[in-house]
Design a protein around this motif. Structure first.
Motif, PDB file in Angstrom:
ATOM      1  N   CYS A 175     -61.523   7.817  84.053  1.00 11.39           N
ATOM      2  CA  CYS A 175     -62.099   6.584  83.522  1.00 11.39           C
ATOM      3  C   CYS A 175     -61.077   5.487  83.777  1.00 11.39           C
ATOM      4  O   CYS A 175     -59.917   5.629  83.398  1.00 11.39           O
ATOM      5  CB  CYS A 175     -62.374   6.729  82.029  1.00 11.39           C
TER       6      CYS A 175
ATOM      7  N   TYR B 206     -60.926   2.450  82.537  1.00 14.05           N
ATOM      8  CA  TYR B 206     -60.893   1.331  81.596  1.00 14.05           C
ATOM      9  C   TYR B 206     -59.556   1.147  80.873  1.00 14.05           C
ATOM     10  O   TYR B 206     -59.221   0.051  80.452  1.00 14.05           O
ATOM     11  CB  TYR B 206     -62.023   1.463  80.583  1.00 14.05           C
ATOM     12  N   GLY B 207     -58.826   2.243  80.675  1.00 13.23           N
ATOM     13  CA  GLY B 207     -57.484   2.116  80.096  1.00 13.23           C
ATOM     14  C   GLY B 207     -57.446   1.534  78.691  1.00 13.23           C
ATOM     15  O   GLY B 207     -56.608   0.668  78.403  1.00 13.23           O
ATOM     16  N   CYS B 208     -58.298   2.007  77.796  1.00 20.18           N
ATOM     17  CA  CYS B 208     -58.224   1.532  76.411  1.00 20.18           C
ATOM     18  C   CYS B 208     -56.862   1.940  75.843  1.00 20.18           C
ATOM     19  O   CYS B 208     -56.357   3.022  76.152  1.00 20.18           O
ATOM     20  CB  CYS B 208     -59.356   2.131  75.577  1.00 20.18           C
TER      21      CYS B 208
ATOM     22  N   PHE C 195     -55.530   3.080  73.160  1.00 21.10           N
ATOM     23  CA  PHE C 195     -55.257   4.273  72.339  1.00 21.10           C
ATOM     24  C   PHE C 195     -55.585   5.573  73.051  1.00 21.10           C
ATOM     25  O   PHE C 195     -55.376   6.657  72.510  1.00 21.10           O
ATOM     26  CB  PHE C 195     -56.104   4.207  71.050  1.00 21.10           C
ATOM     27  N   CYS C 196     -56.103   5.510  74.273  1.00 22.35           N
ATOM     28  CA  CYS C 196     -56.712   6.679  74.908  1.00 22.35           C
ATOM     29  C   CYS C 196     -55.777   7.283  75.951  1.00 22.35           C
ATOM     30  O   CYS C 196     -55.098   6.573  76.688  1.00 22.35           O
ATOM     31  CB  CYS C 196     -58.018   6.232  75.556  1.00 22.35           C
TER      32      CYS C 196
ATOM     33  N   VAL D  61     -56.884   9.233  78.391  1.00 21.78           N
ATOM     34  CA  VAL D  61     -57.649   9.669  79.560  1.00 21.78           C
ATOM     35  C   VAL D  61     -57.222   8.972  80.851  1.00 21.78           C
ATOM     36  O   VAL D  61     -57.020   9.621  81.877  1.00 21.78           O
ATOM     37  CB  VAL D  61     -59.157   9.492  79.299  1.00 21.78           C
ATOM     38  N   THR D  62     -57.068   7.640  80.794  1.00 19.27           N
ATOM     39  CA  THR D  62     -56.751   6.935  82.038  1.00 19.27           C
ATOM     40  C   THR D  62     -55.392   7.410  82.570  1.00 19.27           C
ATOM     41  O   THR D  62     -55.221   7.626  83.772  1.00 19.27           O
ATOM     42  CB  THR D  62     -56.788   5.409  81.831  1.00 19.27           C
TER      43      THR D  62
ATOM     44  N   ASP E 210     -65.674  11.708  80.493  1.00 16.99           N
ATOM     45  CA  ASP E 210     -65.225  10.672  79.560  1.00 16.99           C
ATOM     46  C   ASP E 210     -66.211   9.540  79.465  1.00 16.99           C
ATOM     47  O   ASP E 210     -66.375   8.916  78.431  1.00 16.99           O
ATOM     48  CB  ASP E 210     -63.872  10.141  80.012  1.00 16.99           C
ATOM     49  N   ASN E 211     -66.855   9.243  80.566  1.00 16.72           N
ATOM     50  CA  ASN E 211     -67.833   8.172  80.580  1.00 16.72           C
ATOM     51  C   ASN E 211     -68.894   8.599  81.588  1.00 16.72           C
ATOM     52  O   ASN E 211     -68.732   8.387  82.790  1.00 16.72           O
ATOM     53  CB  ASN E 211     -67.134   6.862  80.997  1.00 16.72           C
TER      54      ASN E 211
ATOM     55  N   LYS F   2     -60.295  -3.108  74.950  1.00 16.53           N
ATOM     56  CA  LYS F   2     -61.670  -2.620  75.025  1.00 16.53           C
ATOM     57  C   LYS F   2     -62.639  -3.790  74.840  1.00 16.53           C
ATOM     58  O   LYS F   2     -63.723  -3.649  74.248  1.00 16.53           O
ATOM     59  CB  LYS F   2     -61.900  -1.522  73.978  1.00 16.53           C
TER      60      LYS F   2
ATOM     61  N   PHE G 235     -64.530  -4.999  76.756  1.00 15.98           N
ATOM     62  CA  PHE G 235     -65.841  -4.834  77.409  1.00 15.98           C
ATOM     63  C   PHE G 235     -66.896  -4.370  76.416  1.00 15.98           C
ATOM     64  O   PHE G 235     -68.083  -4.412  76.694  1.00 15.98           O
ATOM     65  CB  PHE G 235     -65.731  -3.862  78.605  1.00 15.98           C
TER      66      PHE G 235
END
Ligand code: B12
Ligand code: SF4
Length: 523
Positions: A202, A204-206, A208-209, A211-212, A252-253, A320, A322
């Motif tokens: 994903c 987006y790189g929020c 707190f996450c 995943v990115t 994740d998305n 976030k 978006f």
């Protein structure tokens, strides 16, 4: 060699779903080895029990995977296994960030003989071969010949042999009821939620996450054909054992590339591979009406939406932006129109949160179609930009919070409220969404829908209640059933005697233009 893959219990809920990594690594294990799986959520074990199991089964290698919140338990289990002389390799998001901690290179005790960093699809066969020859290295990293990190493409994703894997530990139907339920309809002797991935990554790189950082911003997909085949295999398995099965697309998305998601869903429909499914999709990707039509037609039932906050300032802080709170209602209505509902996730303790944030969120939630709101506390996970920011600002109150995990307890100080106030807000959110009255309201709001949808939201709310209010054991369940007896009575009555005819709403006043025409034509 006999290999045990072990996933520790999370200490709070019985996870409703097994972890994909175990099945995936099992499928990727070179021929000639036997792989056993234990998920501690389904088969709780303590240190002595796992050590005994490893000895009894003559296990030669143990692989342990864990998220940050389970890592303390994972380390304790690893210590017990290593004390029997069997090597332990650990992998997953936590040890990828904290390899030195797992290997005892940070001054603390050592818990693992080896760690697998990042995605282990390509390193796992090598780990097994090295362990079989007694030549386990300390660190396995997925790198190419130039030493650059390499991400598996997923184009040649292995076929997970769902038709033959032992899934007994993951049956959600209570043992006593299985025989009877097997005979109902197409059979309810088993009910399992199976994790399936169709893609990874994903961009987006929020803040707190993880995943990115972990999966990278390069998005990779399996072929439609391979996903469809897997769904067909799962359907066949459920049919053959007179049971039911639902799929959690753990991407994740799931709609990160809307065009590709639509093409996958179309292929699922064409192949007759529809199953009931759940997936995570961010709200900004749920604007496309055709996508929502395809979600519903392919079996989509619940969409997990990380709404996080109804305050745009918080969303902007978390990278976030978006997420647009003003469009949440429209997104949820678009889904509900097709009888697809949402698990709406909120984070409390963000920097712009003040007391009353839970009620301000609920004011919005009450105007939406019914769903499954969940509330968590902002948690600085290692390796995230959030962790670095709070560490630099000296705001971490428990910098190694995972070493003594305490559910629903903050590890840093929020800016505009105290830690205790943030805890109280989370409690308020859960208490007000999962009280018997709130559950009854959710069921009643679907008054115009068939009984199945009403039962669905009722059962889902009862299960989700357990994420915050512990419901382990028969007694806890009996208590919840007693508290919700009125709603249960109404649903059972409707199932047995059918639906009482409801008063039809009065015919709406004809619109101005229609009135004009009717009057002109003399009707
Ligand atoms: C599905 C999922 C869940 C499911 C439960 C897990 C399950 N039963 O599958 C649900 C929805 C319940 C859930 C809940 C939570 N989740 Co979650 N979840 C995921 C998700 C989306 C997919 C996991 C997955 O299967 N991935 C695909 C597999 C293939 O990847 P993988 O597990 O990482 O495994 C690969 C490697 O890590 C490695 N590996 C993993 N284990 C091992 C072990 C060995 C021995 C080896 C060699 C290699 C290895 O090899 C695998 C193949 O490459 C991930 C994000 C993600 N994309 O991974 C978040 C993620 C794991 N969750 C996360 C979090 C924070 C949570 C929650 C704490 C959220 C919350 N605040 O409540 C809860 C806690 C749940 C609980 N009580 O246990 C974080 C964990 C970060 C961290 N450092 O711990 C992640 C990474 C997402 C994020 N936002 O950062 N989650
Ligand atoms: S959209 Fe979801 S998966 Fe992607 S970075 Fe943000 S929280 Fe993580």
């Amino acid at each position: 060699m006999k290999i045990l893959l072990y996933n520790p219990d999370n200490g709070v809920t019985r996870n409703f779903m097994p972890h994909l990594w175990m099945f995936l690594l099992q499928a990727l294990t070179p021929a000639g080895h036997e792989v056993l799986l234990i998920d501690g959520n389904a088969q709780p074990m303590d240190e002595a029990q796992i050590a005994q199991y490893v000895r009894d089964q003559k296990i030669g290698l143990v692989g342990i995977g864990a998220m940050t919140r389970m890592i303390a338990k994972a380390y304790r289990m690893a210590d017990a296994i290593r004390a029997t002389g069997v090597p332990v390799v650990m992998g997953g998001p936590h040890v990828t960030e904290m390899a030195d901690e797992a290997l005892g290179r940070d001054g603390g005790p050592r818990h693992a003989d080896a760690v697998a960093l990042g995605e282990a699809d390509e390193t796992w066969p090598q780990i097994v071969n090295d362990a079989a020859q007694g030549k386990l290295k300390e660190v396995y990293a997925p790198v190419d010949v130039f030493g650059q990190e390499r991400k598996p493409s997923l184009q040649d994703y292995p076929a997970i042999p769902w038709q033959s894997i032992d899934l007994n530990q993951f049956n959600l139907v209570p043992g006593a009821a299985r025989g009877m339920l097997q005979k109902i309809g197409e059979g309810w002797g088993t009910f399992r939620i199976i994790p399936v991935e169709s893609g990874r990554g994903c961009p987006y790189g929020c803040e707190f996450c993880t995943v990115t950082g972990f999966f990278g911003d390069s998005i990779r997909f399996r072929t439609n054909e391979s996903v469809v085949k897997e769904l067909l295999a799962l359907k066949a398995r459920a049919r053959s054992e007179k049971g039911q099965m639902a799929v959690f697309f753990i991407d994740d998305n799931f709609a990160i590339n809307v065009k590709r998601t639509k093409s996958l869903l179309r292929d699922i429909i064409t192949a007759g591979a529809q199953v009931h499914w759940v997936a995570q999709i961010s709200a900004n990707l749920l604007r496309d009406e055709e996508l929502i039509d395809l979600i519903a037609a392919s079996g989509g039932k619940w969409i997990f939406i990380g709404m996080e906050s109804v305050d745009p300032a918080n969303l902007k802080d978390m990278n976030k932006g978006f997420n647009k709170p003003e469009e949440y209602a429209a997104v949820l209505e678009r889904l509900a129109k097709r009888n697809v509902y949402a698990i709406t996730s909120f984070i409390v303790g963000m920097d712009n949160d003040t007391t009353g944030v839970a009620e301000r969120t609920l004011e919005q939630v009450r105007t939406w179609p019914p769903g499954l709101p969940i509330f968590g506390l902002l948690t600085p996970l290692p390796g995230t930009p959030l962790y670095k920011r709070l560490e630099t600002a000296g705001r971490l109150t428990r910098p190694k919070h995972w070493q003594e995990f305490i559910a629903f307890t903050m590890a840093h100080t929020p800016l505009k409220m105290t830690i205790e106030e943030a805890h109280a807000e989370v409690n308020y959110g859960w208490a007000h969404c999962y009280s018997p009255e709130a559950i009854a309201d959710a069921v009643n709001s679907l008054d115009d829908e068939p009984l199945g949808y009403r039962v669905n939201i009722f059962l889902a709310r009862l299960c989700f209640r357990g994420i915050y209010f512990p419901m382990l054991g028969k007694f806890a369940w009996l208590k919840v059933i007693a508290q919700n007896r009125k709603t249960i009575f109404i649903l059972v009555k409707e199932a047995v005697f059918g639906r009482k005819k409801r008063p039809q709403p009065a015919a709406p006043e004809p619109a101005y233009a229609e009135r004009e025409t009717a009057e002109a034509s003399g009707d």
